[in-house]
Scaffold this active site. Sequence first.
Site, PDB file in Angstrom:
ATOM      1  N   PHE A  99       0.873  -1.176   0.000  1.00 11.75           N
ATOM      2  CA  PHE A  99       0.000   0.000   0.000  1.00 11.75           C
ATOM      3  C   PHE A  99       0.908   1.223   0.000  1.00 11.75           C
ATOM      4  CE2 PHE A  99      -2.781   3.167   2.056  1.00 11.75           C
ATOM      5  CZ  PHE A  99      -3.991   2.964   1.409  1.00 11.75           C
ATOM      6  N   THR A 102      -0.744   8.926  12.764  1.00  4.05           N
ATOM      7  CA  THR A 102      -0.138   9.121  14.076  1.00  4.05           C
ATOM      8  C   THR A 102      -1.193   9.408  15.142  1.00  4.05           C
ATOM      9  OG1 THR A 102       0.101  11.512  13.744  1.00  4.05           O
ATOM     10  CG2 THR A 102       1.926  10.100  12.987  1.00  4.05           C
ATOM     11  N   GLU A 150      -0.237   4.311   9.780  1.00  5.18           N
ATOM     12  CA  GLU A 150      -1.661   4.443   9.448  1.00  5.18           C
ATOM     13  C   GLU A 150      -2.338   5.557  10.246  1.00  5.18           C
ATOM     14  OE1 GLU A 150      -4.037   1.040   8.574  1.00  5.18           O
ATOM     15  OE2 GLU A 150      -2.283  -0.177   8.101  1.00  5.18           O
ATOM     16  N   GLY A 181      15.710  -5.985  35.629  1.00 11.29           N
ATOM     17  CA  GLY A 181      16.879  -6.036  34.752  1.00 11.29           C
ATOM     18  C   GLY A 181      16.738  -7.040  33.626  1.00 11.29           C
ATOM     19  N   ARG A 208      -7.260   1.254  10.400  1.00 15.36           N
ATOM     20  CA  ARG A 208      -6.970   1.740  11.749  1.00 15.36           C
ATOM     21  C   ARG A 208      -7.604   0.843  12.810  1.00 15.36           C
ATOM     22  NH1 ARG A 208      -7.603   8.039   9.818  1.00 15.36           N
ATOM     23  NH2 ARG A 208      -5.416   8.217   9.129  1.00 15.36           N
ATOM     24  N   LEU A 213       1.235   4.923  -0.187  1.00 10.30           N
ATOM     25  CA  LEU A 213       0.638   6.256  -0.052  1.00 10.30           C
ATOM     26  C   LEU A 213       1.674   7.273   0.420  1.00 10.30           C
ATOM     27  CD1 LEU A 213      -1.981   8.014  -0.064  1.00 10.30           C
ATOM     28  CD2 LEU A 213      -2.308   7.315   2.332  1.00 10.30           C
TER      29      LEU A 213
END
Length: 362
Positions: free
Chosen positions: A108, A348, A346, A323, A226, A110
């Site tokens: 995809f 922010t 996709e 740790g 999303r 974009l």
Amino acid sequence: MVHEFAVEEIRPTAREADETETFPEDVWDGLAELDLTGLTVPEEYGGFGADRATYAVVNEEVAYGQLAVATALSVHCLATECIAEFATDEQKETWLPEMARGRPVGMFALSEPDAGSNPAEMSTVARREGDEYVINGKKQWITNGQRGGVCVLFAKTDPDDPSSVTQFLVPESAGYEVGKKEEKLGLRASDTTALRFDDVRIPAENRLTEEGKGLSAAFRILTGGRIGIASQAVGLAQAALDDAIDYANEREQFDKPISKIQAIRHKIADMGTQVHASRMLVREAARVADAGDDPRTAASIAKYFASEAAVDVTNEAVQVHGGYGYTTDFDVERYYRDSKITTIYEGTSEIQKEIIARSLLD
């Protein structure tokens, strides 16, 4: 079924795949055998034809195994969804049955080096010349960049007109150049590259939308995407929570398991609450989409909350491990590194908040 596959087939390969920065192709073939590479392919073309709720659950469980695998799958599904939604019947017959079987892998395209959150600023151009389009430009942050065999590309047909963005189908055989694999903080098993187009020619029939309709198509597809990314954030956070619980029950300090220490118990409680709330927001967004209502705000709420929660939960999982959590002997350090990308790709977190604010204020 998907959860079992994630535990038994994806997880055993995850550490080596991350360390060697190599995608586990055997796992991909396993996803194909489960019909998951055809998740967003209609049944008449050999796919699963999943509704959005099923899509969310699958993404969550694959991410529980490894986020890099889930990301590769979700981007492949973005490409197949674009073809299923916008292609001609002939294009669908040509591409979807094979992609449902897992190959070619979809991409995809974009984002660009200078056009990320605002794709209208893209500079890639596809000029019409007779029965062909000639493409010039560069795309950035392309998942499946090395593995991919077909690219859903967004380009302007007029370099001076931001409203001319159009969607195209560009096969690997067209001759675009694949850039070097990016060296990343996390998601290292996923190949992320640039794609360069220098006078790449494709038939005019490879156009997926009318000229100028590409950007609205991209936003429409990304809304569903999303929900998928939010689901992946949930799966990653759940993996971190489960590992933290197991470690807290096993690790002893002060003559008792650290799970008996109030500070640790409260961390686990907070983590569990965030995971549960994230999952409920994702399921609500999926419900809205499946009901045929506008899911944009619900998808942004789910993506924003779940991705930020994944960062918090994986961070606390490292802290619970002390740790040891900072070493590669335990998976929580990989979860922590991987989680950050869910707040970026996709859309922010800042973009999601703008969409949410727009729905509340404008």
